[in-house]
Motif scaffolding. Structure first.
Motif, PDB file in Angstrom:
ATOM      1  N   ILE A  54       6.653   6.117   3.741  1.00 27.47           N
ATOM      2  CA  ILE A  54       5.235   5.284   3.148  1.00 27.47           C
ATOM      3  C   ILE A  54       4.065   5.841   3.043  1.00 27.47           C
ATOM      4  N   ARG A  65       6.144  -1.053   1.146  1.00 26.91           N
ATOM      5  CA  ARG A  65       5.912  -0.402  -0.044  1.00 26.91           C
ATOM      6  C   ARG A  65       5.842  -1.370  -1.193  1.00 26.91           C
ATOM      7  N   HIS A  99       2.814  -2.220  -3.496  1.00 24.62           N
ATOM      8  CA  HIS A  99       2.771  -2.311  -5.033  1.00 24.62           C
ATOM      9  C   HIS A  99       2.534  -3.431  -5.673  1.00 24.62           C
TER      10      HIS A  99
END
Ligand SMILES: Nc1ncnc2c1ncn2[C@@H]1O[C@H](COP(=O)(O)OP(=O)(O)O)[C@@H](O)[C@H]1O
Ligand SMILES: [Mg+2]
Lengths: 264, 269
Positions: free
Chosen positions: B213, B190, B194
């Motif tokens: 996820i 993740r 990001h």
């Protein structure tokens, strides 16, 4: 009967397939050895030197020891016959010729197969099983350049070098035994006999032969390594067959080579 | 190519068929991956997940069908073009596939040393940054054999990130790890997405990490897609295999096709 035909047919096809695969590998290697470096893609010199140390320098003690003992043994065997004729000084001829033309290249090749051919197969096989070869591909790194070319170059140089050393040590072994009280040849006579009986061609045949042995060891090791499937026991199986195939091909090559020089 | 908006397609697979010899392992696969999303390929063992991934990164050539990456047909490229395309992809292997003879730091630095002309000191700094990123700062000098399973996977991720790829592929990132370490890895996947707007394609059979996820889930059963969409859409599907996966139920014996069972026993077609 049909099974015999079927078996030999399949064996022949397998051999043909293996030959084809090896040819592809060789072309790829030559490409990465000669063509790509000219295009600025570089050779892996450090890795080559490390492999040379492993294949060549580290093989020297064991090859030296064994070839010394073999020298002693052939001197003893020759003495057994020659003593009856009172011709012990000719041990020098026998030991010199057999060492240079035959036994030093052969013993070296067999020992390096056991030490390094098997290691090449195990290394490549383990990398294949652990997906490391795939990882090289995915990172855009060519396995031929990375794994094969350094080993090939190192083997090409290492085997002849070790062979030359083996030749001298084998002759030394024969010399020490013959001049010992056991046989009692005069060292000076032994030396002269050795020098007079050998010609440059003897050594050249041996060394050239050993270059081909080196190529064989390397190729069989690499080919078997890439054949590995299915985990650790696959690595073990192919490592064994690497050694067997390599020794068989070395003997075959030796036969062809010796025949050529016998008639030529 | 259009400017990157949310619906920008980065990977497109069309009518993919993959065979091992005569055996069809993947059949009629179609899907699209949007830029910046986490796309999960879910399915039981042996359903062809790894095979699909191997096709996506070009380790295998499909029997038929096309794989477009950034609009370019990956299956039709020559070696040189493929090598270039690969510099923009990273892959984390199931067993991490770190090179055992090199230290962790050298593993991470390898792509940089081979593909760039950066100064050695720059490469060292970049390697440290990547290792720090996956929580392995200070482990650069360790050999892969000296790391635990979860740390190896992290190191594999650091190596895959070395060239700052656009797309990253993970093969079973949490397989064989305890739940805590596995959750840590999910968090890392993740975080990477990001921080770098990284497109991630994750192969897994673990429902738990899918829940953590996934943006889009593609569910495979025996080489075919049986469900494709967001997790909630998939949960709503009235398809037995999908429901079993969500409920973590064993296959109902009565559902096994008896003709197929016989075939599997006798090995006859
Ligand atoms: N190298 C191979 N040769 C032949 N069959 C293979 C090979 N690799 C995988 N398979 C078969 O393809 C199917 C899918 O394998 P794989 O993609 O590894 O499944 P998964 O990763 O989903 O567990 C399996 O049935 C497997 O037996
Ligand atoms: Mg798999």
């Amino acid at each position: 009967m049909t099974s015999v035909v079927g078996y030999s047919g399949r064996a022949a096809l397998d051999a043909l397939h293996a030959g084809g695969m090896v040819c592809v590998l060789i072309v790829d290697t030559l490409n990465w050895l000669f063509v790509q470096p000219l295009r600025g893609k570089g050779l892996r010199l450090r890795s080559t030197v490390e492999h040379f140390v492993e294949f060549g320098v580290r093989s020297m003690p064991i090859v030296g020891l064994i070839c010394f003992l073999v020298g002693v043994i052939i001197a003893m065997q020759s003495a057994y016959t020659l003593e009856k004729w009172g011709a012990t000084k000719f041990i020098a001829n026998l030991v010199g010729i057999s060492a240079l033309r035959e036994l030093a290249p052969l013993m070296t090749a067999v020992l390096i197969t056991g030490r390094c051919g098997s290691a090449i197969t195990a290394e490549i096989g383990t990398m294949k099983v652990a997906e490391e070869i795939d990882a090289l591909h995915v990172m855009g790194l060519n396995p031929t350049k990375f794994l094969i070319v350094p080993k090939f170059l190192a083997m090409l140089v290492a085997v002849p070098c070790v062979t030359v050393l083996a030749m001298f040590i084998m002759i030394l072994g024969g010399f020490l035994l013959s001049c010992s009280p056991l046989v009692g040849v005069d060292p000076v006579i032994y030396y002269e006999q050795t020098v007079n009986s050998l010609v440059a061609k003897d050594m050249v045949t041996g060394v050239v032969k050993s270059i081909f042995f080196g190529i064989t060891i390397c190729w069989v090791g690499i080919y078997r390594g890439f054949q590995v499937e299915g985990g650790a026991e696959g690595v073990g199986r192919k490592t064994t067959s690497s050694v067997v195939t390599s020794i068989f091909l070395i003997i075959l090559l030796d036969l062809v080579w010796t025949t050529l020089f016998y008639f030529a | 190519m259009a400017a990157s908006n949310d619906n920008d397609i980065i990977i497109e697979v069309r009518d993919l068929v993959v065979k091992y010899g005569d055996r069809t392992v993947l059949d009629g696969i179609n899907f699209q991956v949007r830029r910046g999303e986490i796309f999960v390929i879910l399915g039981g063992s042996g359903c062809g997940k790894s095979t699909l991934l191997r096709n996506l990164v070009g380790l295998m050539r499909p029997y038929s069908g096309r794989i477009l990456i950034n609009g370019q047909d990956f299956t039709a490229m020559n070696d040189e073009e493929r090598t270039d395309a690969r510099k923009r992809m990273g892959m984390c292997f199931q067993g991490s596939a770190l090179f055992g003879s090199m230290s962790v730091g050298d593993n991470v630095a390898l792509p940089l040393r081979e593909h760039t002309r950066l100064e050695e000191s720059t490469i060292e700094i970049m390697t440290k940054i990547k290792l720090e990123l996956v929580g392995l700062g200070g482990f650069g000098d360790f050999l892969p054999a000296e790391l635990s399973g979860g740390m190896k996977k992290r190191a594999g991720l650091a190596r895959a990130m070395a060239m700052d790829p656009e797309i990253i592929f993970y093969d079973e990132p949490s397989a064989g790890l305890d739940p805590i370490v596995a959750a840590g890895l999910d968090g890392l996947i993740r975080k990477m997405q990001h921080t770098f707007n990284l497109t991630s394609v994750v192969v897994t059979h673990e429902m738990e990490s899918v829940k953590q996820i996934a943006d889009t889930v593609c569910m495979l059963e025996r080489g075919r897609i049986v469900g494709l969409g967001a997790l909630e859409e998939l949960r709503a599907l009235d398809y037995p295999y999908v429901q079993q996966f969500f409920a973590r139920r064993a296959q109902d014996e009565s559902q096994i096709d008896s003709a197929e069972y016989l075939r599997s026993l006798t090995g006859l077609e």
